[in-house]
Design a protein around this motif. Structure first.
Motif, PDB file in Angstrom:
ATOM      1  N   MET A  16       0.887  -1.060   0.133  1.00 27.37           N
ATOM      2  CA  MET A  16      -0.018   0.036  -0.068  1.00 27.37           C
ATOM      3  C   MET A  16       0.850   1.211  -0.155  1.00 27.37           C
ATOM      4  SD  MET A  16      -2.882  -0.884   2.739  1.00 27.37           S
ATOM      5  CE  MET A  16      -3.527   0.895   2.846  1.00 27.37           C
ATOM      6  N   GLY A  17       2.250   1.074   0.141  1.00 32.74           N
ATOM      7  CA  GLY A  17       2.941   2.250   0.324  1.00 32.74           C
ATOM      8  C   GLY A  17       3.199   2.680   1.823  1.00 32.74           C
ATOM      9  N   ALA A  35      14.658  -1.328  12.485  1.00 30.41           N
ATOM     10  CA  ALA A  35      13.549  -0.364  12.601  1.00 30.41           C
ATOM     11  C   ALA A  35      13.332   0.307  11.187  1.00 30.41           C
ATOM     12  CB  ALA A  35      13.992   0.586  13.572  1.00 30.41           C
ATOM     13  N   ILE A  36      11.959   0.773  10.979  1.00 30.71           N
ATOM     14  CA  ILE A  36      11.587   1.647   9.884  1.00 30.71           C
ATOM     15  C   ILE A  36      10.997   2.836  10.216  1.00 30.71           C
ATOM     16  CG2 ILE A  36      11.993   0.041   8.299  1.00 30.71           C
ATOM     17  CD1 ILE A  36       8.989  -0.818   8.380  1.00 30.71           C
ATOM     18  N   ASP A  37      10.301   3.489   9.359  1.00 28.60           N
ATOM     19  CA  ASP A  37       9.641   4.838   9.876  1.00 28.60           C
ATOM     20  C   ASP A  37       8.103   4.177  10.262  1.00 28.60           C
ATOM     21  OD1 ASP A  37      11.884   6.213   8.809  1.00 28.60           O
ATOM     22  OD2 ASP A  37      11.032   6.502   6.782  1.00 28.60           O
ATOM     23  N   SER A  38       7.639   5.503  10.679  1.00 31.41           N
ATOM     24  CA  SER A  38       6.344   5.682  11.110  1.00 31.41           C
ATOM     25  C   SER A  38       5.352   5.749  10.260  1.00 31.41           C
ATOM     26  CB  SER A  38       6.206   6.857  12.387  1.00 31.41           C
ATOM     27  OG  SER A  38       6.187   7.914  11.523  1.00 31.41           O
ATOM     28  N   VAL A  39       4.014   5.301  10.439  1.00 34.07           N
ATOM     29  CA  VAL A  39       2.785   5.421   9.737  1.00 34.07           C
ATOM     30  C   VAL A  39       2.768   6.882   9.086  1.00 34.07           C
ATOM     31  CG1 VAL A  39       0.406   5.343   9.422  1.00 34.07           C
ATOM     32  CG2 VAL A  39       1.705   3.740  10.566  1.00 34.07           C
ATOM     33  N   ALA A  40       2.806   7.931   9.821  1.00 32.28           N
ATOM     34  CA  ALA A  40       2.512   9.196   9.373  1.00 32.28           C
ATOM     35  C   ALA A  40       3.552  10.082   8.933  1.00 32.28           C
ATOM     36  CB  ALA A  40       1.792   9.999  10.294  1.00 32.28           C
ATOM     37  N   VAL A 273     -16.122   6.210   9.079  1.00 31.49           N
ATOM     38  CA  VAL A 273     -15.136   6.977   8.998  1.00 31.49           C
ATOM     39  C   VAL A 273     -14.902   7.189   7.183  1.00 31.49           C
ATOM     40  CG1 VAL A 273     -12.681   6.576   9.090  1.00 31.49           C
ATOM     41  CG2 VAL A 273     -13.976   5.882  10.904  1.00 31.49           C
ATOM     42  N   VAL A 274     -14.347   8.312   6.664  1.00 33.99           N
ATOM     43  CA  VAL A 274     -14.119   8.699   5.398  1.00 33.99           C
ATOM     44  C   VAL A 274     -12.532   8.643   5.166  1.00 33.99           C
ATOM     45  CG1 VAL A 274     -14.211  10.797   4.030  1.00 33.99           C
ATOM     46  CG2 VAL A 274     -16.149  10.283   5.490  1.00 33.99           C
ATOM     47  N   THR A 275     -12.410   8.022   3.900  1.00 33.43           N
ATOM     48  CA  THR A 275     -11.148   7.960   3.359  1.00 33.43           C
ATOM     49  C   THR A 275     -11.149   8.073   1.983  1.00 33.43           C
ATOM     50  OG1 THR A 275      -9.087   6.539   3.975  1.00 33.43           O
ATOM     51  CG2 THR A 275     -10.957   5.364   3.342  1.00 33.43           C
ATOM     52  N   TYR A 276      -9.977   7.729   1.570  1.00 35.29           N
ATOM     53  CA  TYR A 276      -9.818   7.938   0.077  1.00 35.29           C
ATOM     54  C   TYR A 276      -9.964   6.598  -0.620  1.00 35.29           C
ATOM     55  CZ  TYR A 276      -6.872  12.000   1.320  1.00 35.29           C
ATOM     56  OH  TYR A 276      -6.659  13.163   1.874  1.00 35.29           O
ATOM     57  N   HIS A 277     -10.564   7.038  -1.860  1.00 33.56           N
ATOM     58  CA  HIS A 277     -11.070   5.924  -2.767  1.00 33.56           C
ATOM     59  C   HIS A 277      -9.840   5.344  -3.235  1.00 33.56           C
ATOM     60  CE1 HIS A 277     -12.740   3.563  -6.180  1.00 33.56           C
ATOM     61  NE2 HIS A 277     -13.949   3.943  -5.488  1.00 33.56           N
ATOM     62  N   LEU A 282      -4.383   4.899  -6.145  1.00 33.10           N
ATOM     63  CA  LEU A 282      -3.222   4.394  -7.186  1.00 33.10           C
ATOM     64  C   LEU A 282      -2.807   5.418  -8.010  1.00 33.10           C
ATOM     65  CD1 LEU A 282      -5.521   1.456  -8.706  1.00 33.10           C
ATOM     66  CD2 LEU A 282      -3.588   1.224  -7.094  1.00 33.10           C
ATOM     67  N   ARG A 283      -3.246   6.680  -7.817  1.00 33.05           N
ATOM     68  CA  ARG A 283      -2.638   7.601  -8.589  1.00 33.05           C
ATOM     69  C   ARG A 283      -1.858   8.617  -7.632  1.00 33.05           C
ATOM     70  NH1 ARG A 283      -7.783   8.203 -10.165  1.00 33.05           N
ATOM     71  NH2 ARG A 283      -8.529  10.047  -9.055  1.00 33.05           N
ATOM     72  N   SER A 284      -2.391   8.608  -6.336  1.00 36.61           N
ATOM     73  CA  SER A 284      -1.690   9.501  -5.500  1.00 36.61           C
ATOM     74  C   SER A 284      -0.816   8.938  -4.081  1.00 36.61           C
ATOM     75  CB  SER A 284      -2.810  10.528  -4.811  1.00 36.61           C
ATOM     76  OG  SER A 284      -3.621  11.056  -5.770  1.00 36.61           O
ATOM     77  N   LEU A 285       0.289   8.296  -4.653  1.00 38.27           N
ATOM     78  CA  LEU A 285       0.839   7.280  -3.779  1.00 38.27           C
ATOM     79  C   LEU A 285       1.281   8.153  -2.434  1.00 38.27           C
ATOM     80  CD1 LEU A 285       3.340   5.793  -6.131  1.00 38.27           C
ATOM     81  CD2 LEU A 285       0.891   5.101  -5.479  1.00 38.27           C
ATOM     82  N   GLY A 286       1.224   9.455  -2.313  1.00 41.99           N
ATOM     83  CA  GLY A 286       1.559   9.984  -0.994  1.00 41.99           C
ATOM     84  C   GLY A 286       0.477   9.927  -0.242  1.00 41.99           C
ATOM     85  N   ASP A 287      -0.708   9.843  -0.551  1.00 39.45           N
ATOM     86  CA  ASP A 287      -1.821   9.729   0.593  1.00 39.45           C
ATOM     87  C   ASP A 287      -2.353   8.160   0.928  1.00 39.45           C
ATOM     88  OD1 ASP A 287      -2.404  12.368   0.558  1.00 39.45           O
ATOM     89  OD2 ASP A 287      -3.654  12.528  -1.126  1.00 39.45           O
ATOM     90  N   LYS A 288      -1.439   7.196   0.635  1.00 40.67           N
ATOM     91  CA  LYS A 288      -1.655   5.969   1.132  1.00 40.67           C
ATOM     92  C   LYS A 288      -1.215   5.765   2.621  1.00 40.67           C
ATOM     93  CE  LYS A 288      -0.912   3.008  -2.892  1.00 40.67           C
ATOM     94  NZ  LYS A 288      -0.328   1.871  -3.292  1.00 40.67           N
ATOM     95  N   ALA A 289      -0.620   6.949   3.031  1.00 45.93           N
ATOM     96  CA  ALA A 289      -0.371   6.818   4.651  1.00 45.93           C
ATOM     97  C   ALA A 289      -1.392   7.186   5.248  1.00 45.93           C
ATOM     98  CB  ALA A 289       1.081   7.458   4.939  1.00 45.93           C
TER      99      ALA A 289
END
Ligand code: SF4
Length: 304
Positions: A16-17, A35-40, A273-277, A282-289
């Motif tokens: 999901m990215g 260790a890796i980065d946080s969700v947000a 709860v509202v989230t992205y479609h 798929l077009r906006s990878l930066g919003d997967k987080a």
């Protein structure tokens, strides 16, 4: 409900990215993960287990779930406007008695519906997908509501197939959910989820739903919610959010999707709860987080 992410879920989130933070390996531990980065991407914490706690009665430690914002309850719903007594020009009457239909009758009504012009170009109606149902609605905890069938969905008669469907399935898997019947369930997953759309027929050329079409189709979704009685609704995208929140959020059509996220809404008494479609993601990878943040919010508010 506690959610310890296993290797498979972590792999799904990577797909999901979404990158998860987890603690550094203990000294001397050969198999501890790095260790890796946080969700947000906005907090790095140390010394805590990566763990998700879904019940408000067992709130997570602040360091364990940095991306989940505390639920904010939306304003109380306003009085519902009366339904128009006659369909708008170009529309045909809906089947009578939708508000009293049992699940099989509702499925049949959608399959034969010709109440708006979308019936002329559809290949199939798309009622929804979930566990096998008999005379009663399937038993589900979660309801996922998207916008409308696309070309693949129209051909298959199933919601969310194709690439957006794969991403949605990965999002569900990360929540330990899997669509379909119990006999196809993977170990450790539950199939208590039903997936549908605001519109049950495909708009030609994948154009946006027309408000009159949404209004004409809305009673089917309303009856699905009444019969399914889910414990949580995820609204995917602008049209799902607007359709579900039109009676509870003033001027919801004027509010950007991003401002509807991060809080608990309500539809027929069910938390929303509202989230992205997924197609947008798929077009906006930066919003997967951000979408993962929304799923965490829904999980944290979910009452089993
Ligand atoms: S979109 Fe809804 S109202 Fe229009 S024909 Fe299909 S089922 Fe009927």
């Amino acid at each position: 409900m506690s959610l310890d992410l296993d290797k498979r879920q972590r792999a799904m989130l990577r797909e999901m990215g979404v990158r998860l933070w987890q603690p550094p390996p203990a000294a001397g531990s050969a198999d501890a993960p790095p260790a890796i980065d946080s969700v947000a991407d906005n907090a790095r914490l140390t010394g805590a287990e990566t763990r998700f706690v879904a019940e408000p009665a067992q709130p997570p430690a602040a360091a364990s779930m940095p991306a989940v914002r505390p639920p904010q309850v939306a304003p109380a719903p306003a009085a519902r406007a009366p339904a128009p007594s006659a369909p708008a020009p170009g529309l045909a009457p809906r089947p009578a008695g939708i508000e009293l239909m049992a699940w099989p009758a509702l499925q049949a009504a959608v399959a034969g519906c010709r109440a708006c012009a979308l019936c002329a170009s559809r290949k199939n109606t798309v009622f929804g997908a979930g566990p096998e149902a008999g005379a009663s609605a399937p038993v589900v905890d979660w309801l996922i509501v998207g916008e409308a069938p696309g070309e693949n969905e129209d051909l298959a008669g199933e919601p969310f197939v194709g690439q957006a469907g794969k991403l949605l399935d990965n999002m569900l898997l990360a929540m330990r959910l899997q669509r379909g019947n119990a006999d196809a369930l993977r170990p450790g997953l539950a199939n208590h989820v039903f997936i549908t759309n605001v519109l049950k027929c495909r708009p030609p050329a994948n154009r946006n739903p027309d408000p009159a079409e949404v209004a004409q189709c809305e009673p089917y979704l309303k009856r699905q919610v009444e019969l399914l009685q889910p414990k949580m609704i995820l609204a995917l995208g602008k049209f799902a959010a607007q359709s579900l929140l039109q009676d509870s959020v003033p001027d919801v059509q004027k509010i950007p999707l991003g401002k509807l996220r991060g809080q608990l809404h309500s539809y027929l008494g069910v938390p929303v709860v509202v989230t992205y479609h997924p197609a947008y993601l798929l077009r906006s990878l930066g919003d997967k987080a951000k979408a993962w943040d929304d799923l965490c919010l829904a999980l944290s508010a979910f009452k089993s």
